[in-house]
Design a protein around this motif. Structure first.
Motif, PDB file in Angstrom:
ATOM      1  N   GLY A  27      -2.133   2.987   2.411  1.00 21.71           N
ATOM      2  CA  GLY A  27      -2.314   2.978   3.863  1.00 21.71           C
ATOM      3  C   GLY A  27      -3.381   1.985   4.275  1.00 21.71           C
ATOM      4  N   ASN A  28      -4.576   2.191   3.753  1.00 19.87           N
ATOM      5  CA  ASN A  28      -5.710   1.341   4.099  1.00 19.87           C
ATOM      6  C   ASN A  28      -5.739   0.106   3.195  1.00 19.87           C
ATOM      7  N   LEU A  29      -5.578  -1.064   3.793  1.00 22.49           N
ATOM      8  CA  LEU A  29      -5.510  -2.302   2.999  1.00 22.49           C
ATOM      9  C   LEU A  29      -6.815  -2.610   2.272  1.00 22.49           C
ATOM     10  N   GLU A  30      -7.924  -2.005   2.715  1.00 22.68           N
ATOM     11  CA  GLU A  30      -9.203  -2.235   2.043  1.00 22.68           C
ATOM     12  C   GLU A  30      -9.234  -1.622   0.641  1.00 22.68           C
ATOM     13  N   ASP A  31      -8.240  -0.788   0.318  1.00 21.34           N
ATOM     14  CA  ASP A  31      -8.209  -0.152  -1.001  1.00 21.34           C
ATOM     15  C   ASP A  31      -7.623  -1.040  -2.093  1.00 21.34           C
ATOM     16  N   ILE A  32      -7.139  -2.216  -1.753  1.00 20.53           N
ATOM     17  CA  ILE A  32      -6.632  -3.131  -2.771  1.00 20.53           C
ATOM     18  C   ILE A  32      -7.788  -3.548  -3.672  1.00 20.53           C
ATOM     19  N   THR A  33      -7.554  -3.665  -4.964  1.00 21.62           N
ATOM     20  CA  THR A  33      -8.638  -4.058  -5.862  1.00 21.62           C
ATOM     21  C   THR A  33      -8.648  -5.577  -6.053  1.00 21.62           C
ATOM     22  N   LEU A  34      -9.798  -6.093  -6.461  1.00 25.05           N
ATOM     23  CA  LEU A  34      -9.911  -7.525  -6.727  1.00 25.05           C
ATOM     24  C   LEU A  34      -8.973  -7.927  -7.873  1.00 25.05           C
ATOM     25  N   ARG A  35      -8.859  -7.054  -8.846  1.00 27.08           N
ATOM     26  CA  ARG A  35      -7.987  -7.360  -9.980  1.00 27.08           C
ATOM     27  C   ARG A  35      -6.527  -7.397  -9.546  1.00 27.08           C
ATOM     28  N   PRO A 123      -1.477  -1.922 -17.247  1.00 25.93           N
ATOM     29  CA  PRO A 123      -1.707  -1.180 -16.011  1.00 25.93           C
ATOM     30  C   PRO A 123      -2.831  -1.811 -15.205  1.00 25.93           C
ATOM     31  N   VAL A 124      -2.616  -1.952 -13.909  1.00 26.88           N
ATOM     32  CA  VAL A 124      -3.664  -2.443 -13.006  1.00 26.88           C
ATOM     33  C   VAL A 124      -3.924  -1.297 -12.027  1.00 26.88           C
ATOM     34  N   PRO A 125      -4.864  -0.403 -12.363  1.00 25.09           N
ATOM     35  CA  PRO A 125      -5.036   0.836 -11.605  1.00 25.09           C
ATOM     36  C   PRO A 125      -5.544   0.630 -10.190  1.00 25.09           C
ATOM     37  N   GLY A 126      -5.292   1.654  -9.369  1.00 25.21           N
ATOM     38  CA  GLY A 126      -5.711   1.591  -7.975  1.00 25.21           C
ATOM     39  C   GLY A 126      -5.280   2.834  -7.225  1.00 25.21           C
ATOM     40  N   PRO A 127      -4.925   2.696  -5.955  1.00 20.98           N
ATOM     41  CA  PRO A 127      -4.612   3.852  -5.109  1.00 20.98           C
ATOM     42  C   PRO A 127      -3.449   4.693  -5.628  1.00 20.98           C
TER      43      PRO A 127
END
Length: 299
Positions: A27-35, A123-127
């Motif tokens: 939902g919130n685009l700020e949750d994307i990780t740099l990786r 795996p590239v973990p995140g939301p």
């Protein structure tokens, strides 16, 4: 306890060929990780459920990479094609419409195919809606079980819930807005109206909401609304031994035998009555009776 481990980054090292399972915002685009951003920028191809949906994300972060659809209707053929691309030296990023790929979506098949072929899987973990809802639920997190989406057919849904009723683990479900009231009703009948639940809706978005309380309390609140909208995660507390107010387990096979014995009904007539009591079609009641009878006979 979350110990801190510091590791070096590899931002200057080119990505090797492989399948990169990239979590994207729910939902919130700020949750994307740099990786995640780096992998999407360096990938040769991005495989996604809906190319139009993913393109909006890529446009927002000014990422210009080719995309290819990968969804439940073409997964068999596409999985083979994508794995072959990786074997030829390409870097394929797998994303879903929101959250972590492979969790209740077609990505699982591609990941399994890649592992079986021995290609590099990263795996590239995140939301994740599942984890986000669980950690903010206030219910125990030391032991939990992710169930995913329940069956859409009422009889199959109730059968699965019945099998989970006595679980002491916290249970995590996904549910569609148009079925949430039916699910909550079934929870009340099978788990008991006093079982603690949390309905998490629109996670990380402007209208994020957590409804916490008993099944009866949450049901009452949802039934006041003209409509329930948004992506929904439901967290259900595990059974507490000796829990008061729990509903008796709906046992189809015991009820069948009871009807056939006390009312002198034959199997066909008893199944007709069972279908009515359990909210099943006649064919569903028959299949469930045969399945459970086979399990009972083995035991």
């Amino acid at each position: 306890m979350c110990p801190l481990h510091l590791t070096i980054t590899f931002s200057q090292v080119p990505l090797p060929p492989g399948l990169y399972i990239v979590a994207t915002p729910i939902g919130n685009l700020e949750d994307i990780t740099l990786r995640a951003l780096r992998v999407l920028r360096e990938a040769d191809l991005i495989a996604c459920e809906d190319t139009r949906h993913t393109q909006k994300l890529l446009n927002h972060f000014e990422i210009k990479k080719p995309t290819q659809s990968y969804h439940e209707h073409n997964e068999a053929a596409r999985a083979q094609e994508l794995v072959e691309r990786i074997e030829r030296g390409q870097r394929v990023a797998l994303v879903c419409d929101a959250g972590t790929p492979g969790i209740s979506d077609p990505g699982e098949r591609l990941i399994r195919a890649a592992v079986e072929r021995g290609v590099h899987v990263v795996p590239v973990p995140g939301p994740s809606a599942m984890i986000s809802a669980l950690i903010a639920s206030g219910l125990p997190t030391d032991s939990f079980r992710f169930v995913g989406f329940l069956p859409s057919r009422s009889g199959e849904r109730r059968s699965l819930l019945e099998s989970l009723r006595n679980s002491t683990e916290t249970l995590v479900f996904y549910e569609a807005p148009h079925r949430i009231l039916e699910m909550i009703t079934d929870l009340g009948k099978i788990f008991g109206e006093q079982r603690r639940i949390v309905v998490a809706r629109e996670l990380t978005k402007i209208h994020e909401e957590f409804l916490r309380g008993s099944v009866a309390e949450v049901s009452n609140e949802l039934n006041k609304r003209p409509a329930v909208k948004g992506e929904i995660t439901v967290i259900v507390a595990g059974e507490v031994q000796g829990e008061a107010g729990a509903a008796p387990s709906l046992n189809l096979i015991e009820r069948m035998r009871e009807l056939m014995a006390s009312d002198s009904l034959d199997e066909k007539a008893a199944l007709k009555q069972i279908a009515k009591e359990f909210g099943l079609s006649k064919s569903e009641a028959y299949r469930e009776w045969q399945r459970r009878k086979a399990i009972s006979d083995r035991q």
